[in-house]
Design a protein around this motif. Sequence first.
Motif, mmCIF file in Angstrom:
data_model
loop_
_atom_site.group_PDB
_atom_site.id
_atom_site.type_symbol
_atom_site.label_atom_id
_atom_site.label_comp_id
_atom_site.label_asym_id
_atom_site.label_seq_id
_atom_site.Cartn_x
_atom_site.Cartn_y
_atom_site.Cartn_z
ATOM 1 N N GLU A 1 0.844 -1.205 0.000
ATOM 2 C CA GLU A 1 0.000 0.000 0.000
ATOM 3 C C GLU A 1 0.875 1.250 0.000
ATOM 4 O O GLU A 1 1.976 1.249 0.584
ATOM 5 C CB GLU A 1 -0.892 -0.005 1.245
ATOM 6 N N ASP A 2 0.367 2.310 -0.636
ATOM 7 C CA ASP A 2 1.087 3.593 -0.609
ATOM 8 C C ASP A 2 1.286 4.017 0.836
ATOM 9 O O ASP A 2 0.411 3.799 1.675
ATOM 10 C CB ASP A 2 0.262 4.675 -1.317
ATOM 11 N N GLY A 3 2.413 4.624 1.112
ATOM 12 C CA GLY A 3 2.654 5.128 2.462
ATOM 13 C C GLY A 3 3.346 4.123 3.376
ATOM 14 O O GLY A 3 3.656 4.431 4.524
ATOM 15 N N THR A 4 3.591 2.893 2.858
ATOM 16 C CA THR A 4 4.294 1.899 3.677
ATOM 17 C C THR A 4 5.740 2.370 3.877
ATOM 18 O O THR A 4 6.434 2.682 2.909
ATOM 19 C CB THR A 4 4.280 0.516 2.986
ATOM 20 N N ARG B 1 13.395 -1.517 -2.322
ATOM 21 C CA ARG B 1 12.945 -1.397 -3.728
ATOM 22 C C ARG B 1 14.127 -1.114 -4.637
ATOM 23 O O ARG B 1 14.265 -1.720 -5.704
ATOM 24 C CB ARG B 1 11.911 -0.268 -3.852
#
Length: 260
Positions: A106-109, A193
Amino acid sequence: MTHPSKRPVTAVIVVAAGSGERLGYGMPKALVPLGGEAILMHALRGVVAADVARQICIAVPKGDTELRELIAEFTVELVDGGPELTVVDGGSTRADSVRAGLAALEDGTEFVLVHDAARALAPERVFQRVADALASGAKAVIPAMPVVDTIKTVAATGDADSGIAPEIVTGTATREELRAVQTPQGFDVATLRRAHDAAALFDDRQSAAVTDDAMLVELQGVPVHAVRGASQSLKITTPLDLIIAEGLLEGPLGIRWVEG
Ligand code: C5P
């Protein structure tokens, strides 16, 4: 204790897309029964009990339906406010499976812990040690154990038929400096990432040499910190490992007695 709303947003990727050939059950390792329940379910219960994750992203073999069904049943058991479960198709290598998980966060992780389903009995305290080190500022954290065996490097002699031996010793590592490394391994998401983006360009030989996530981060020059792992975090790989894991579950005192 940190106020829940101030806790960093942390996800756990559970990689469960391996074939489990070495276990010899003819089914994905994560489905193999351990104490009457699939290996994956033990791993997921451990992650939930550790209470570090807002999202648990599980990589299962492409085409699998059975693990997906078990995960769907498990989702129903989770209480309101518990972690979000996401299922993704794994890849042909472990690193590909991790990359599939990273793409589904999810975005914000902020932080991610990558965990092998095969380390089904990893205790809560190890997840918490890893999460605590990340919260203290580490970009990469691994659980590690001292090594009891003496470790040597060897090379093939090329004269396996000579009657002496197929390998010759080329050196002996200093045991005090060696650690056996486990999962969950924890990372700042952007750091992991970057490391996996770089590894996606590896050739087959380089890809085959990737055995954990931390080594990819090391290649980026990022310091990797080690916290204490646990004996019961053994990676269930061979039939003997399964016997040991069954023994840990069935022991008179449960698995809690194990040091670490
Ligand atoms: O094969 P090995 O025991 O090293 O796998 C470690 C973990 O990585 C296991 O939990 C396995 O399910 C997972 N894995 C994966 N995708 C692959 C290969 C392994 O998720 N292609």
